[in-house]
Design a protein around this motif. Structure first.
Motif, mmCIF file in Angstrom:
data_model
loop_
_atom_site.group_PDB
_atom_site.id
_atom_site.type_symbol
_atom_site.label_atom_id
_atom_site.label_comp_id
_atom_site.label_asym_id
_atom_site.label_seq_id
_atom_site.Cartn_x
_atom_site.Cartn_y
_atom_site.Cartn_z
ATOM 1 N N ALA A 1 26.149 -16.672 -1.224
ATOM 2 C CA ALA A 1 27.400 -16.823 -0.267
ATOM 3 C C ALA A 1 28.288 -15.413 -0.399
ATOM 4 O O ALA A 1 28.432 -14.949 -1.547
ATOM 5 C CB ALA A 1 28.189 -17.921 -0.971
ATOM 6 N N THR A 2 28.630 -15.100 0.596
ATOM 7 C CA THR A 2 29.728 -13.748 0.452
ATOM 8 C C THR A 2 31.272 -14.286 0.847
ATOM 9 O O THR A 2 31.956 -13.559 0.875
ATOM 10 C CB THR A 2 29.030 -12.801 1.498
ATOM 11 O OG1 THR A 2 28.726 -13.191 2.700
ATOM 12 C CG2 THR A 2 28.015 -12.063 0.749
ATOM 13 N N LYS A 3 31.264 -15.587 1.412
ATOM 14 C CA LYS A 3 32.509 -16.001 1.920
ATOM 15 C C LYS A 3 32.737 -17.289 1.238
ATOM 16 O O LYS A 3 31.607 -18.069 0.769
ATOM 17 C CB LYS A 3 32.696 -16.125 3.490
ATOM 18 C CG LYS A 3 32.653 -14.975 4.012
ATOM 19 C CD LYS A 3 33.925 -14.081 3.856
ATOM 20 C CE LYS A 3 34.168 -12.821 3.683
ATOM 21 N NZ LYS A 3 33.463 -12.054 4.883
ATOM 22 N N SER B 1 31.011 -17.921 -2.974
ATOM 23 C CA SER B 1 30.885 -16.676 -3.286
ATOM 24 C C SER B 1 30.995 -16.048 -4.722
ATOM 25 O O SER B 1 30.373 -15.248 -5.382
ATOM 26 C CB SER B 1 31.605 -15.618 -2.411
ATOM 27 O OG SER B 1 32.820 -15.679 -2.627
#
Ligand SMILES: Nc1ncnc2c1ncn2[C@@H]1O[C@H](COP(=O)(O)OP(=O)(O)O)[C@@H](O)[C@H]1O
Ligand SMILES: Nc1ncnc2c1ncn2[C@@H]1O[C@H](COP(=O)(O)OP(=O)(O)O)[C@@H](O)[C@H]1O
Ligand SMILES: [Mg+2]
Ligand SMILES: [Mg+2]
Ligand SMILES: [Mg+2]
Ligand SMILES: [Mg+2]
Lengths: 329, 209, 329, 209
Positions: D172-174, D178
């Protein structure tokens, strides 16, 4: 047991070091014997107020040392009353000519150790015994326990002492506040004393202990878990029966958490307790909500009511500068 | 009885006995107290043990007083003030007595009386006194009957054990257990149990001499 | 789940009612939409400070509304950011000519909802974003989280606003404090969100979560339970690496409990953290120890360090009168 | 598509679908979020359902705007601002479009774009966009290929499900996931799952007409 500690034997000392360091503008810590005293004594003679009891109730009593409240506090081991030599050294360190008033919660250990200290103390002194826990009948064989109402006695008498009332006045006032204060609490969980390493008692998911003291022990009776409304009703009714405040009576309402109950729930309890007395026409003049007289990591809370008059309100409002209570300074 | 040289050995024997029964004692005080009784007692015994070299230089009166002051300033809790008072009182009384059966009885009696006075308590209240008082009665009888040493030691143990067991079905009217009302029934009092263990260890050790 | 509540849907409202009643000398509660505002606005125009976020962090933010700190706070549902209409209504209710400064913890929900409110707001305004959680790398894809350092930004900027600094000054000061503040925490237990009815995560008896936010979620990594010394060393090292205070640097040291950790342990943590920086010659000028930015009934704590200069110290010391922080009044 | 009369029925179908998957959705947000996603969504849907009588009086543009404003002011959290923005944006765009395939595609696309803008996010970040964007692509392809209604509905469902499943192995980057770094892998994103369930229910319901 999962606690943020090093060795169980050092928890108290390390914690007191941190406390004294964090509040070095207010208190000084004495070691051997252990007591916490007000950093700057009053310049004129004033009655020295001393309390103490087992540790594990923080911020009580160490967090209540400072201008306008206690002159000194003696912490014992966790849930173990302090020893006479602590009390004696504390008294000698802060007494400045107007005598010593001990404020003692009515528990066998505290009472007897303070008694021994008082017998050995070589100056004018007296004792106020707090026994506000109405979960026990007034004629209980040892008398009722002293619980969260102790803070209220300490604050009001602390202000009086600061204003120069003498020992007999402070003693009479303390007795008066104690007599007009009633508390009761319940626990949702046990707590874990570090040295014991496990919860003091087991409790099931749908059970609470009604009428508990502040040492993590079981209460007067187990009860089935119920809504906040029912639980609070149980204790407000008992307190009301005891003090029987009439319409127009001024009161202080104190909701005290035992340590692990979120403020969100304590305010919810406050709302219910306040409604109960407001409905009777009682006037809530002052309030205090938070974790003040705790039992380590126990979940649960108590409600305390004090009948107020104008003088007591003025003393409650008087400046206080301690780690846990601070206003007017 | 001999001189205070025996103290280090007795203290050590008591410490071992407490540790041997660690789990049980803690559980007793957790059940109807607050769980710290054994810790308090061990802290006190530990402090006393540190004074061994000093104690053996003293006479019985001074040694008992010293032990009492040490317990008083290290144990805390109800038991600290009570056991502290007991030993201080025994020390004071020891001044005027030989350490024969009558003397020991007088000294011990003074100790128990000081607990009763300090604790505003008596037999039948589910406390350490339910162990201590029957032993006092046993000693007093032994003096009247001029019992021999081994009978006395045997009778002390029996009285201590019976007294300790008697707390099980009692309602408590003193100490923390009193707050529990009927719920305290069925549990032995922690202080009664440790007093009994201590008295039995002492009797056993004295029996070996 | 064992909580002192009535119906899970009403916890927040009932608790807010109690909060507003207990502190009616300081705050007023608005319903539909929900926000808490300072009871008496400043008589001269001052920058209006507004914060908010999910409930469950009490006393943050509602307990920090009052003279010298926030003008208004918007509580969302538990761990759920509030909605733009709450923020808008709060802003309109307290703005008095000098503009609005939003103080926002860097969490997607808070950021986006405050952004929408700001876009709709019809007066001068700006936002300070707090992202003090150094358990995440600075270049983390969403930026670091805002955690316990938020209180420090609110206190210092609150004092500046009270003293008449204008919007751009308050914004610059807020950014400055935020930049000089770093926090990190660990959890010993999960917490239970009432609506969920069970702990957010399971954790074994010999495990902790290192590097947690404040919403009861898991942290950056699980760690084997260790001594307080080792745990604290882990976070002080990370904070120290970030801010790198030199010998002689003045700092504020804040140990924050997550809700269920006794004060005794928090002071023990304070002692360890204080020693760590004192050994480097850093000067601890101000301290704060207690449960301020909580995660309901989670056990654990965080350490926050702020680099101070004399101006910041004076602003920290300036009078504040809120439910949770009070001095000089 | 028909007029806004269909809204109460659709909303109700979505509510049931959420409740049918209550346990699973809550568990997903507990695993790598903070556990409130379903509660937030249900609170929003509940508020929208209360407006049913009002909604059926409105045209599509006004109804979508109203839904957006309602979600925005009742849900809270990340999803509240995003879904709120999406519906407000769809409402605005609906003003200028017929409700044919091209129109719906344009409206939906505007909604998705507003999430991307508000969330500073895109496909592949382990969020609801991993469901929403593939569906947008499917619609755009359908317009280009002039697909028939039942194929479109079928393709929407496939795209939504594949998109939702694709979040499982993502980092996950958001969003909150994340913060967990590698630990988020192996879990489906809660917002991707609810978006997929909603899209599939709508497709199913529209298929029945
Ligand atoms: N008033 C009293 N008289 C005699 N013994 C008492 C009295 N109060 C308590 N005790 C004894 O003290 C024991 C408890 O000691 P301890 O656990 O060390 O202290 P606390 O009760 O303060 O935690 C009880 O088990 C009981 O035997
Ligand atoms: N920046 C973003 N862009 C797109 N979707 C996002 C973003 N941040 C979060 N989300 C979505 O929101 C969902 C979480 O919603 P919810 O649990 O209601 O809010 P919160 O995260 O504030 O608790 C995530 O599962 C994810 O799908
Ligand atoms: Mg005790
Ligand atoms: Mg005990
Ligand atoms: Mg949330
Ligand atoms: Mg969530």
């Amino acid at each position: 047991m999962k606690k943020i500690i090093n060795h169980v034997d050092n928890v108290l000392d390390e914690s007191l070091n941190g406390f004294a360091k964090a509040h070095q503008d207010i208190v000084a810590l004495n070691q051997q014997p252990t007591f916490v005293r007000r950093l700057t004594a009053s310049s004129t003679p004033k009655v020295a107020l001393i309390s103490g009891g087992g540790a594990g109730h923080e911020p009580l009593h160490t967090g209540l040392v400072g201008k306008g409240m206690l002159d000194s506090a003696c912490p014992g081991q966790i849930f173990t009353s302090p020893t006479p030599d602590q009390m004696l050294a504390a008294a000698e360190s802060v007494e400045n000519g107007a005598g010593v008033l001990f404020i003692v919660k009515n528990y066998a250990g505290d009472v007897m150790n303070f008694e021994i200290a008082a017998e050995m103390l070589d100056c004018q002194h007296d004792t106020v015994l707090v026994k506000d826990d109405v979960s026990l009948p007034e004629n209980h064989s040892t008398g009722r326990r002293g619980v969260a109402g102790t803070l209220i006695v300490e604050k009001i008498v602390g202000a009086a002492a600061e204003q120069g009332q003498d020992l007999s006045q402070c003693k009479a006032l303390g007795d008066h506040v104690a007599k007009n204060t009633a508390s009761m609490g319940f626990a949702l969980s046990s707590c874990t004393v570090p040295a014991a390493g496990r919860p003091t008692f087991d409790i099931s998911d749908n059970e609470i202990e009604m009428g508990v003291g502040i040492h993590g022990e079981r209460g007067r009776e187990p009860m089935t878990m119920a809504s906040a409304e029912e639980l609070v009703q149980h204790i407000t009714a008992a307190i009301d029966k005891e003090l029987n405040p009439q319409s127009g009576q001024q009161i202080l309402l104190h909701v005290n958490g035992f340590g692990a109950t979120p403020l969100m729930e304590l305010y919810l309890v406050y709302d219910l307790a306040a409604k109960f007395w407001e409905d009777k026409g009682v006037e809530i003049k002052r309030s205090l909500v938070g974790n003040f007289t705790t039992s380590l990591d126990m979940a649960g809370c108590s409600v305390t009511l004090t009948l107020l008059d104008d003088e007591m309100i003025a003393l409650w409002d008087a400046p206080v500068n301690t780690a846990a209570l601070r206003w007017g300074c | 009885m001999t001189d205070t040289n025996i103290l280090p050995h007795l203290i050590q024997a008591i410490q071992s006995e407490m540790l041997n029964n660690e789990e049980e004692i803690s559980a007793l005080d957790r059940a109807i107290g607050d769980g710290d009784h054994l810790t308090n007692l061990l802290r006190g015994l530990d402090a006393v043990a540190k004074l061994n070299n000093e104690l053996i230089q003293l006479d019985w009166s001074a040694a008992l007083m010293k032990i009492g002051m040490t317990l008083m300033s290290t144990m805390g809790g109800a038991s600290g003030s009570l056991l502290g008072s007991m030993f201080v009182s025994m020390g004071k009384t020891a001044k005027d007595h030989q350490l024969d059966l009558a003397g020991v009885t007088a000294i011990y009696t003074a100790g128990v009386e000081s607990i009763k006075a300090r604790g505003k308590s008596d037999i039948g209240e589910k406390t350490m006194l339910d162990t201590l008082i029957p032993v006092m009665n046993t000693l007093q009888t032994a003096v009247l009957e001029s019992q021999d040493r081994s009978s006395v030691l045997k009778n002390i143990k029996t009285a201590a054990i019976d007294g300790m067991l008697s707390t099980k079905e009692m309602l408590a009217t003193k100490g923390r257990a009193s707050f529990l009302g009927e719920r305290a029934r069925g549990h032995i009092d922690a202080g009664a149990r440790t007093s009994q263990l201590i008295l039995c260890v002492i009797a056993d050790e004295l029996g070996k001499n």
